[in-house]
Design an enzyme around this catalytic site. Structure first.
Site, PDB file in Angstrom:
ATOM      1  N   HIS A 102       0.575  -1.236   0.347  1.00  0.00           N
ATOM      2  CA  HIS A 102       0.128  -0.117   0.091  1.00  0.00           C
ATOM      3  C   HIS A 102       0.822   1.017  -0.074  1.00  0.00           C
ATOM      4  O   HIS A 102       0.213   2.363  -0.491  1.00  0.00           O
ATOM      5  CB  HIS A 102      -0.633   0.157   1.111  1.00  0.00           C
ATOM      6  CG  HIS A 102      -2.210  -1.003   1.324  1.00  0.00           C
ATOM      7  ND1 HIS A 102      -3.297  -0.577   0.674  1.00  0.00           N
ATOM      8  CD2 HIS A 102      -2.798  -1.894   1.648  1.00  0.00           C
ATOM      9  CE1 HIS A 102      -3.970  -1.100   0.411  1.00  0.00           C
ATOM     10  NE2 HIS A 102      -3.359  -2.405   0.814  1.00  0.00           N
TER      11      HIS A 102
ATOM     12  N   LYS B 260      -8.782  14.246   3.554  1.00  0.00           N
ATOM     13  CA  LYS B 260      -8.352  13.351   3.627  1.00  0.00           C
ATOM     14  C   LYS B 260      -6.722  12.801   5.204  1.00  0.00           C
ATOM     15  O   LYS B 260      -6.878  14.137   5.124  1.00  0.00           O
ATOM     16  CB  LYS B 260      -7.339  12.833   2.173  1.00  0.00           C
ATOM     17  CG  LYS B 260      -6.147  13.912   1.789  1.00  0.00           C
ATOM     18  CD  LYS B 260      -5.713  14.131   0.628  1.00  0.00           C
ATOM     19  CE  LYS B 260      -6.656  14.120  -0.743  1.00  0.00           C
ATOM     20  NZ  LYS B 260      -6.823  12.906  -1.412  1.00  0.00           N
ATOM     21  N   ARG B 261      -6.493  11.960   5.006  1.00  0.00           N
ATOM     22  CA  ARG B 261      -4.605  12.142   5.975  1.00  0.00           C
ATOM     23  C   ARG B 261      -4.665  13.451   6.314  1.00  0.00           C
ATOM     24  O   ARG B 261      -3.999  13.935   4.614  1.00  0.00           O
ATOM     25  CB  ARG B 261      -4.945  11.206   6.076  1.00  0.00           C
ATOM     26  CG  ARG B 261      -5.764   9.384   7.244  1.00  0.00           C
ATOM     27  CD  ARG B 261      -5.890  10.413   8.765  1.00  0.00           C
ATOM     28  NE  ARG B 261      -4.986  10.755   9.569  1.00  0.00           N
ATOM     29  CZ  ARG B 261      -4.488   9.279  10.909  1.00  0.00           C
ATOM     30  NH1 ARG B 261      -6.020   8.315  10.709  1.00  0.00           N
ATOM     31  NH2 ARG B 261      -3.793   9.741  11.622  1.00  0.00           N
TER      32      ARG B 261
ATOM     33  N   LYS C 131       0.441  14.884   0.658  1.00  0.00           N
ATOM     34  CA  LYS C 131      -0.260  15.284   0.290  1.00  0.00           C
ATOM     35  C   LYS C 131      -0.779  16.738   0.150  1.00  0.00           C
ATOM     36  O   LYS C 131      -1.712  16.817  -0.436  1.00  0.00           O
ATOM     37  CB  LYS C 131      -2.029  14.028   1.039  1.00  0.00           C
ATOM     38  CG  LYS C 131      -1.766  12.709   1.496  1.00  0.00           C
ATOM     39  CD  LYS C 131      -2.810  12.352   2.382  1.00  0.00           C
ATOM     40  CE  LYS C 131      -3.047  10.835   2.641  1.00  0.00           C
ATOM     41  NZ  LYS C 131      -3.285   9.850   2.048  1.00  0.00           N
TER      42      LYS C 131
ATOM     43  N   THR D 145      -8.819   6.692  -2.602  1.00  0.00           N
ATOM     44  CA  THR D 145      -9.375   6.130  -3.203  1.00  0.00           C
ATOM     45  C   THR D 145     -10.561   7.534  -2.876  1.00  0.00           C
ATOM     46  O   THR D 145     -12.099   7.003  -3.822  1.00  0.00           O
ATOM     47  CB  THR D 145     -10.064   4.966  -2.530  1.00  0.00           C
ATOM     48  OG1 THR D 145      -9.621   5.464  -1.456  1.00  0.00           O
ATOM     49  CG2 THR D 145      -9.528   3.756  -3.382  1.00  0.00           C
TER      50      THR D 145
ATOM     51  N   LYS E 228     -14.339   8.361  -5.798  1.00  0.00           N
ATOM     52  CA  LYS E 228     -15.730   8.872  -5.054  1.00  0.00           C
ATOM     53  C   LYS E 228     -16.180   9.735  -5.473  1.00  0.00           C
ATOM     54  O   LYS E 228     -17.073  10.198  -5.664  1.00  0.00           O
ATOM     55  CB  LYS E 228     -15.332   8.945  -3.294  1.00  0.00           C
ATOM     56  CG  LYS E 228     -15.495   7.608  -2.243  1.00  0.00           C
ATOM     57  CD  LYS E 228     -14.519   7.221  -0.962  1.00  0.00           C
ATOM     58  CE  LYS E 228     -14.449   5.866  -0.977  1.00  0.00           C
ATOM     59  NZ  LYS E 228     -13.351   6.015   0.482  1.00  0.00           N
TER      60      LYS E 228
END
Length: 817
Positions: free
Chosen positions: A378, A569-570, A575, A677, A681
């Site tokens: 992952h 998101k986290r 990110k 993911t 969505k």
């Protein structure tokens, strides 16, 4: 602008249309009243909203139980190959609405609850999220369970029943503060304790070698108590099982202390054993090498493998005696999927059981183990890879350490024979890393002990082959695969965006719910004015509803005509929430420098949790909230720009925010996000993506056409080239100073100009609502690939060697055959 329909008005429409069968409605009402009567404490005449929620949950659960029993009977009779999905995280969210949707009960429950003078949505809001995961990895596991049941696979999710899930995030004075998530406080109507299947798990002790074999002795025992949760497929009467283990101390735990009189102390020490399932480690993409975490990983593996072997041996329903004694057929009947390296101990544990307990020959046991296990990687971030100190293993799992050393020796002998004299290759490929602190590289253990290794998006799988596991790929290229992640369209369209699902169904029918590739049919309607108007109307209604939620929650006046620009998101440097912050500051400065100029109004929303020990992530949250303080209170800015930090982002909040989004921010440094993911969505729910060519964004751009996303920034090769040159940030004008030089690792400034320019293109298109909506429709039409049904079908055929089944199990009220 017209206000959205109230829930009450919607229910009246349903009532008038008579969608729900009257018999179903009457039956639900009767069942609800019965449960309410028995749920209420005798001396309490007034029911609380929570009583109503539990009465409804038990009513819905009644519809599950018969199907659940029948499904398990069906598996025992047909004895299919069983799939075991092992994960330390299952981020399930709420269960009530999902169960109603999958059983086709939602309209009947809606109508019955309305007739009783209650509001279904209000009852749904009472349910606690089951937050037994950190982010993408745990939510993926939840989507996979839904798809495995919908595809009729004999599948089981195995994990830990954490007493406390991912912490609740409070924002106080702009800072994140963590609160314990006591999600089981009021009970969990969906789980069933199964004490009859309680199993012992051993820790510590020592290893005895004798002519009779190897024994692990003088261990400390902790009991694993299983709790089962039903997992319904979509309208196929299949109900699979998620089994989560809870740690219990045996009754004699530490009671040797009793002999010296400290009975109370000994009983209190039971907590030491039971702490194993107390709390989820709140790290995402970061390895924390604590002994308690290693105990959790072994606990779930040891209990699960005993369960798997018991089920393998006694394959007939209700059968207690072993039917199978030979393990030759084990890989034909059992597939174990390791969700990242967290359950990697399955490999040495299966070897220990086969060799030490079942007396299988070592080489045969190794073949069986490899053919049974498969590993999903992952992440490629070095700080996320699990590398356990040998000293910790030696103390906690002495027999497993011996087995790992023996497996590593076999592996290195093979490598040495193929690459004579290549000492550096042996060092790189060893499962044991030498150094000041000897460590076990769990990813290497997973690769040598599995028959299949997969990444979770094409670009990620390529990076895995070309860099992280390059040597292993050269040795066994046939092992490596790609399985691009997906999301379940049941929760992420039907449940969270019924308005959009209705508009789509009107045009192409309802089969897309289980075959998302059918969305391609919407390409015929891209220029259909009615459809364009309907899609835009649904989005506007979702935005109005979410605006009302935000205004109540944050006391900030929201402009529902503004662009809803969302990054949830986290919080992690890779990110690049910082890049989003720089854009917000840039917009603010532009508005301040010329307030009379016309601007495309935006509401920028950023949400996500920071790991409690991740200082920089917490600083990023403080920066976002501080920007919001300035922007939202500046009268010159007005409703042109708002910046909101969405507190306590979780599955149930995602279900509200995603359908309301116009712009989805997927802006990680190329080569760092394995898949993502959330990006899928947003695409499915009619948001356009601004993103880098990273993770599954690459495949989304391929499916919809790059011109229908807002792609910017360096590609992986350019990032690597920049790393080779060494990053020296030049002086750039109009760029605020970076809060952290660490950010250079993730190239925030290197992509800043391209990002700002791309955001200008977003503004341009947003000013033309018709063209914007046409792009939205194209994105929705091209999102079919990103169904977890497609992902699981690929796992089934290419890794597990099973075929999905469209067969419907007869419902409990009909004969079985």
């Amino acid at each position: 602008m017209a206000a959205p329909l109230s829930d009450g008005e919607r229910r009246k429409q349903i009532s008038v249309r008579g969608i729900a069968g009257l018999g179903d409605v009457a039956e639900v009402r009767k069942s609800f009243n019965r449960h309410l009567h028995f749920t209420l404490v005798k001396d309490r005449n007034v029911a609380t909203p929570r009583d109503y929620f539990f009465a409804l949950a038990h009513t819905v659960r009644d519809h599950l139980v018969g199907r659940w029993i029948r499904t398990q009977q069906h598996y025992y009779e047909r004895d299919p190959k069983r799939i075991y999905y092992l994960s330390l995280e299952f981020y399930m969210g709420r269960t009530l609405q999902n169960t109603m949707v999958n059983l086709g009960l939602q309209n009947a429950c809606d109508e019955a609850i309305y007739q009783l003078g209650l509001d279904l949505e209000e009852l749904e809001e009472i349910e606690e999220d089951a937050g037994l995961g950190n982010g993408g990895l745990g939510r993926l596991a939840a989507c996979f369970l839904d798809s495995m049941a919908t595809l009729g696979l004999a599948a089981y999710g195995y994990g830990i029943r954490y007493e406390f899930g991912i912490f609740n995030q409070k924002i106080i004075d702009g800072w994140q503060v963590e609160e314990a998530d006591d999600w089981l406080r009021y009970g969990n109507p969906w789980e069933k304790a199964r004490p009859e299947y309680m199993l012992p798990v051993h820790f510590y002790g020592r290893v005895e070698h004798s002519p009779e074999g190897v024994k692990w002795v003088d261990t400390q025992v902790v009991l694993a108590m299983p709790y089962d949760t039903p997992v319904p497929g979509y309208k196929n009467n299949t109900v699979n099982t998620m089994r989560l283990w809870s740690a219990k101390a045996p009754n004699d735990f530490n009671l040797q202390e009793f002999n010296v009189g400290d009975y109370i102390e000994a009983v209190l020490d039971r907590n030491l054993a039971e702490n194993i399932s107390r709390v989820l480690y709140p790290n995402d993409n970061f390895f924390e090498g604590k002994e308690l975490r290693l105990k959790q990983e072994y606990f779930v593996v040891a209990a699960t493998l005993q369960d798997i072997i018991r089920r393998f041996k006694s394959s007939k329903f209700g059968c207690q005696d072993p039917v199978r004694t030979s393990f030759e057929t084990f890989p034909d009947k059992v597939a174990i999927q390791l969700n990242d390296t967290h359950p990697a101990l399955s490999i040495p544990e299966l070897m220990r059981i086969l060799v030490d307990v079942e007396k299988v020959d070592w080489d045969k046991a190794w073949e069986i183990t490899k053919q049974t296990c498969a590993y999903t990687n992952h992440t490629v971030l070095p700080e996320a890879l699990e590398r356990w100190p040998v000293s910790m293993f030696e103390k906690l799992l002495p027999r497993h350490l011996e087995i790992i050393y023996a497996l590593n020796q076999m592996h290195l002998d093979r490598v040495a024979a193929l690459y004579p004299g290549d000492v550096d290759r042996l060092r790189r490929m060893s499962v044991i890393e030498e150094g000041d602190c000897k460590r076990i590289n769990m990813a290497h253990l997973c690769v040598i002990g599995s028959h299949a290794v997969n990444g979770v998006a094409r670009i990620h799988s390529d990076i895995v082959k070309n860099t992280v596991f390059k040597d292993f790929y050269e040795l066994e290229p046939e092992k490596f695969q790609n399985k691009t992640n997906g999301i379940t369209p049941r929760r992420w369209l039907l449940l969270c965006n019924p308005g959009l699902a209705d508009v789509i169904a009107e045009k192409i029918g309802e089969d897309f719910v289980t075959d998302l590739s059918q969305l391609k049919k919407l390409l015929d309607f891209i220029n259909n004015e009615t459809f364009i108007r309907d899609v835009a109307k649904v989005k506007q209604e979702n935005k109005l509803k979410f605006s009302a939620y935000l205004e109540e929650r944050y006391k900030v006046k929201i402009n529902p005509s503004s662009m809803f620009d969302i990054q949830v998101k986290r919080i992690h440097e890779y990110k690049r929430q910082l890049l989003n912050c720089l854009h917000a500051i840039t917009l603010y400065n532009r508005i301040r420098s010329d307030p009379s100029k016309s601007f495309v109004p935006r509401t920028i929303m950023i949400g996500g949790k920071a790991a409690p020990g991740y200082h920089m992530a917490k600083m990023i949250i403080k920066l976002i909230t501080s920007i919001g303080e300035v922007v939202n209170n500046d009268p010159y800015v007005g409703d042109k720009l708002k910046v909101i930090f969405l507190e306590n982002y979780r599955v149930s909040l995602a279900e509200k925010v995603i359908p309301a989004a116009d712009l989805s921010q997927q802006i990680s440094t190329a080569g760092t996000e394995a898949s993502g993911t959330g990006n899928m969505k947003f695409m499915l729910n009619g948001a356009l993506t601004i993103g880098t060519m990273d993770g599954a964004n690459v495949e989304m751009a391929e499916e919809a056409g790059e011109e229908n996303l807002f792609i910017f920034g360096m590609r992986v090769e350019e990032v690597e080239a920049l790393d080779r040159r060494g990053l020296v940030p030049g002086r750039r004008r109009h760029v605020p100073r970076s809060p952290s030089t660490e950010s250079f690792r993730f190239k925030v400034f290197a992509d800043y100009e391209a990002y700002i320019k791309c955001q200008g293109q977003v503004d341009q298109l947003f000013m033309d609502p018709r063209e914007w909506t046409k792009k939205v429709i194209r994105n929705i039409a091209c999102s079919g690939k990103f169904s977890s049904d497609r992902t699981i079908t690929e796992y089934a055929r290419e890794i597990w060697g099973v075929e999905p089944s469209a067969t419907k199990i007869p419902p409990p009220n009909l004969p079985r055959d």
